[in-house]
Design a protein around this motif. Structure first.
Motif, short mmCIF file in Angstrom:
data_model
loop_
_atom_site.label_atom_id
_atom_site.label_comp_id
_atom_site.label_asym_id
_atom_site.label_seq_id
_atom_site.Cartn_x
_atom_site.Cartn_y
_atom_site.Cartn_z
N LEU A 171 49.54 14.41 54.52
CA LEU A 171 49.80 15.77 54.04
C LEU A 171 49.05 16.78 54.89
O LEU A 171 47.96 16.51 55.39
CB LEU A 171 49.34 15.94 52.59
N SER A 172 49.65 17.95 55.05
CA SER A 172 48.95 19.09 55.65
C SER A 172 49.28 20.32 54.82
O SER A 172 50.27 20.35 54.10
CB SER A 172 49.38 19.28 57.11
N GLY A 173 48.42 21.32 54.94
CA GLY A 173 48.61 22.51 54.12
C GLY A 173 47.68 22.49 52.92
O GLY A 173 47.66 21.52 52.16
N THR A 174 46.93 23.55 52.78
CA THR A 174 45.90 23.60 51.73
C THR A 174 46.47 23.40 50.33
O THR A 174 45.92 22.63 49.53
CB THR A 174 45.16 24.95 51.79
N ASP A 175 47.57 24.06 50.02
CA ASP A 175 48.13 23.98 48.67
C ASP A 175 48.60 22.57 48.33
O ASP A 175 48.33 22.06 47.23
CB ASP A 175 49.29 24.96 48.51
#
Length: 274
Positions: free
Chosen positions: A129-133
């Protein structure tokens, strides 16, 4: 560099010339330290047809090879003192080869490329996964098995995701947190084929182990300097996990089994050269 608890990375603590009983596969001996370890934890050097000694980090090149488990600083010292040439001559059974002063840099580059390739494969497989949310949501739901950050990630963002991870694992008050890698976000983004990647996480235990091993071999070789002041554990500790290695330890260290007792040499095939 780091002294985390870790359920996926290998454990190295104690005396040399031993491996843990859970080690599977062939074991090799470092030509410089004489310490033994699983070959996937070492770096193979191969003799090219033109006589050059080159890194073979995936151990795919034909012919005889030599294995090293030392850090870059130790390798450079061995080169300067002539110990590396002597060890390679014994391994290759010939002194007719070219040994470049650039070999440590070539190994570091090859290990970095291998680690980034591993991350890219996991991204394509859907386990990364990538992306803070997205990472925060997975962390709070207890799905994370590993957490990493770009070298230029902000402290606030790292703290926020670490806290979410601890909440999701019911480990509030612990030091569970991600590992800041010596890779800036443009390089990390390029490796993953995504834009502006700052934080990444693994949601599959097996994938976390694969990534941990690829990164560990690279970070062990380049040493602690690039990671001074960065985070600790990158992977989720298991219920019986033992402390992971520090960056300054190499193939020389003895493995510990999860209950903390010392391990005897594994009954695996040992060959010094291949």
């Amino acid at each position: 560099m780091r002294t985390p608890h870790n359920d996926t990375a290998r454990v190295r603590t104690g005396s040399k010339n031993s491996v843990a009983p859970d080690t599977e596969g062939p074991v090799r001996k470092c030509i410089l330290s004489q310490d033994r370890d699983k070959r996937d934890h070492l770096v193979r050097l191969a003799l090219a047809p033109d006589g050059q000694v080159l890194p073979d980090v995936r151990a795919k090149a034909p012919g005889r090879g030599a294995w090293i488990g030392v850090s870059r600083v130790e390798l450079e010292a061995a080169y300067a003192k002539g110990r590396l040439r002597g060890a390679l001559a014994r391994a290759f059974k010939t002194g007719d080869f070219t040994l470049s002063a650039e070999l440590p840099a070539q190994i570091a580059a090859a290990l970095e490329r291998n680690a980034l390739d591993r991350l890219g494969l996991e991204a394509k497989s859907g386990t990364l996964l990538s992306g803070t949310d997205k990472i925060e949501a997975a962390a709070r739901s207890g799905q994370l098995h590993a957490l990493y950050h770009a070298a230029d990630a902000g402290e606030d963002g790292m703290r926020k995701l670490a806290q979410a991870w601890r909440v999701g694992r019911d480990m509030e008050g612990s030091d569970l947190k991600g590992l800041a890698l010596p890779i800036a976000r443009p390089i990390l983004s390029l490796a993953l084929g995504r834009e502006n990647v700052v934080h990444i996480a693994l949601t599959d235990r097996a994938a976390a182990k694969r990534v941990s091993e690829a990164l560990d071999r690279w970070l062990h070789f380049i040493g602690p300097e690039p990671l001074t002041g960065t985070a600790q554990s990158s992977t989720l500790p298991g219920p019986n996990s033992a402390p992971c290695e520090t960056a300054s330890q190499g193939a020389s260290a003895h493995r510990s089994v999860p209950d903390g007792t010392e391990a005897s040499p594994a009954a695996t095939t040992h060959e010094e050269f291949e």
